[in-house]
Structures are given as structure tokens and as C-alpha cells.
Design a protein around this motif. Sequence first.
Motif, mmCIF file in Angstrom:
data_model
loop_
_atom_site.group_PDB
_atom_site.id
_atom_site.type_symbol
_atom_site.label_atom_id
_atom_site.label_comp_id
_atom_site.label_asym_id
_atom_site.label_seq_id
_atom_site.Cartn_x
_atom_site.Cartn_y
_atom_site.Cartn_z
ATOM 1 N N SER A 64 0.859 -1.177 0.000
ATOM 2 C CA SER A 64 0.000 0.000 0.000
ATOM 3 C C SER A 64 0.896 1.229 0.000
ATOM 4 O O SER A 64 2.106 1.128 0.246
ATOM 5 N N GLN B 272 0.846 5.522 1.104
ATOM 6 C CA GLN B 272 0.137 6.618 1.735
ATOM 7 C C GLN B 272 0.753 7.943 1.293
ATOM 8 O O GLN B 272 1.944 8.025 0.996
ATOM 9 N N TYR C 134 1.068 11.937 2.712
ATOM 10 C CA TYR C 134 0.921 12.833 3.857
ATOM 11 C C TYR C 134 1.247 14.259 3.415
ATOM 12 O O TYR C 134 2.039 14.480 2.504
ATOM 13 N N LEU D 280 -2.089 12.460 7.398
ATOM 14 C CA LEU D 280 -2.449 11.572 6.296
ATOM 15 C C LEU D 280 -3.496 12.208 5.382
ATOM 16 O O LEU D 280 -4.491 12.769 5.839
ATOM 17 N N THR E 34 -4.725 6.739 1.596
ATOM 18 C CA THR E 34 -4.028 5.452 1.466
ATOM 19 C C THR E 34 -4.564 4.751 0.223
ATOM 20 O O THR E 34 -5.780 4.657 0.046
ATOM 21 N N LEU F 183 4.595 14.124 1.386
ATOM 22 C CA LEU F 183 5.410 12.931 1.587
ATOM 23 C C LEU F 183 4.635 11.696 1.144
ATOM 24 O O LEU F 183 3.471 11.538 1.496
ATOM 25 N N GLY G 149 0.593 -1.970 7.893
ATOM 26 C CA GLY G 149 1.039 -1.018 6.880
ATOM 27 C C GLY G 149 -0.023 -0.065 6.388
ATOM 28 O O GLY G 149 0.274 1.046 5.981
ATOM 29 N N THR G 150 -1.289 -0.473 6.426
ATOM 30 C CA THR G 150 -2.339 0.411 5.932
ATOM 31 C C THR G 150 -2.897 1.312 7.044
ATOM 32 O O THR G 150 -3.746 2.142 6.782
ATOM 33 N N THR H 256 -3.258 4.353 9.524
ATOM 34 C CA THR H 256 -2.857 5.753 9.500
ATOM 35 C C THR H 256 -1.861 6.009 10.606
ATOM 36 O O THR H 256 -2.059 5.569 11.748
ATOM 37 N N GLN H 257 -0.785 6.698 10.262
ATOM 38 C CA GLN H 257 0.188 7.107 11.280
ATOM 39 C C GLN H 257 -0.237 8.482 11.782
ATOM 40 O O GLN H 257 -0.375 9.424 11.003
#
Lengths: 111, 114
Positions: free
Chosen positions: A31, A33, A35, A45, A48, A88, B99-100, B102-103
Motif C-alpha cells: 500500500s 500513503q 501525507y 495523512l 491510502t 510525503l 502497513g495500511t 494511518t500514522q
Amino acid sequence: TQLLEQSPQFLSIQEGENLTVYCNSSSVFSSLQWYRQEPGEGPVLLVTVVTGGEVKKLKRLTFQFGDARKDSSLHITAAQPGDTGLYLCAGDPPGSEKLVFGKGTKLTVNP
Amino acid sequence: DTAVSQTPKYLVTQMGNDKSIKCEQNLGHDTMYWYKQDSKKFLKIMFSYNNKELIINETVPNRFSPKSPDKAHLNLHINSLELGDSAVYFCASTRMGEGTDTQYFGPGTRLTVL
């Protein structure tokens, strides 16, 4: 080590212009993402993407994940000064417990 | 209410000193991280903890020691600070460390070593 190359590194445009930021790798990611980070703050975020070929839209922002899941792009239509920030991309390598971040694209949208 | 908080926001210190940065998340997440962002904005992972257990330990000098007293807190202690340690340090958390996920990042701690 899987790397994510972002381009361009810097982008300065006028309000109303369109732009595309690229995130490329020679490796596959499960995946990816995107940001946005504003000065003095942590990254937040935006989206994704998980499926190869996937396209996601967030108002004027369009995100695409490559068919082979090795690359992604972020397209902004009619950029506004509020879009200014560091963008990012971060990839999730298969079997890994950590994200790999690109070095970022610093976008400045001038009024 | 701040989801991920860090203290202090700014830290200026002399070479050779020892300092700590604290991080707390109130999201109920299981996994917490420390990242280092250098002057060129490159964000690199340093450590990851899942339920107080060390999961990721990147190639970081052993002067850096993370500590997780509980799953809502992850502190970073740095011994014998060097000029090259100057950077912005971000704490982050995710729900499960997948991994998916959200950070969620804290606001960062800008460390300047003189």
C-alpha cells in the motif's frame, strides 16, 4: 532497502495552476500513503491507496497507485495557497513492519 | 484534545549532555514510533513499540534508548548528545502497526545541539 524517489523535490507555482508530484520505486509496495506536512507540525495523512491502478479523489487532489504497485502520483488541480506544504509519500513493503518514506516534495503556491 | 503530544517542542542543549523527549497518545493505539526528520526533511524511522514491546530498532547509535512504560507512552532518551543529533524528532502512533494503518504524528520536538 526499498527506496521511494519523489520528484520534484521543490515546486513553486502560481495560484490556479495544476501540478503533479511523483513517487517512484523499483520495488512493490502493499500500500502507499500520502501525507502533507505544514511548517512546525507533524505529517497528516491525506490518503491510502491499496489496489494497483486505484484512483482516489480528495476534492482537488487526485491520487493514483500504479498498476504494478511500484509508483504513485498526486495531482492537484487549480492549486491554492492553502495547498502549500511538504508532501510525503510512504510505502508499506510486503512483509515489513515499517513504512518507507520518500524525501518529500516542498510545494509553494503563490497568490 | 491532542491525539499525540510531545514535550518539549523545542530543546536546545550543549554537546555531551543527556536529554529526554516524552510522547503520549490518547488514541488507544497499540503501536508507537519515533522518527527523525533531518534538515532536508527526510523522515526516517528509528524505533517502534507494540504494547510496550520493541518491534523495530533501526541502525541507531546506542546513545538513543527508547522506553515505553505503558502502551500510551513512548519516551526517547539520548545520551552524550552530538552535533549530528540536531533534527526534528516525531513521535507517531498507529492502531495496530499494520502497513495500511494511518500514522498519527505528534507536533515534533526540534532538538538543537550546540
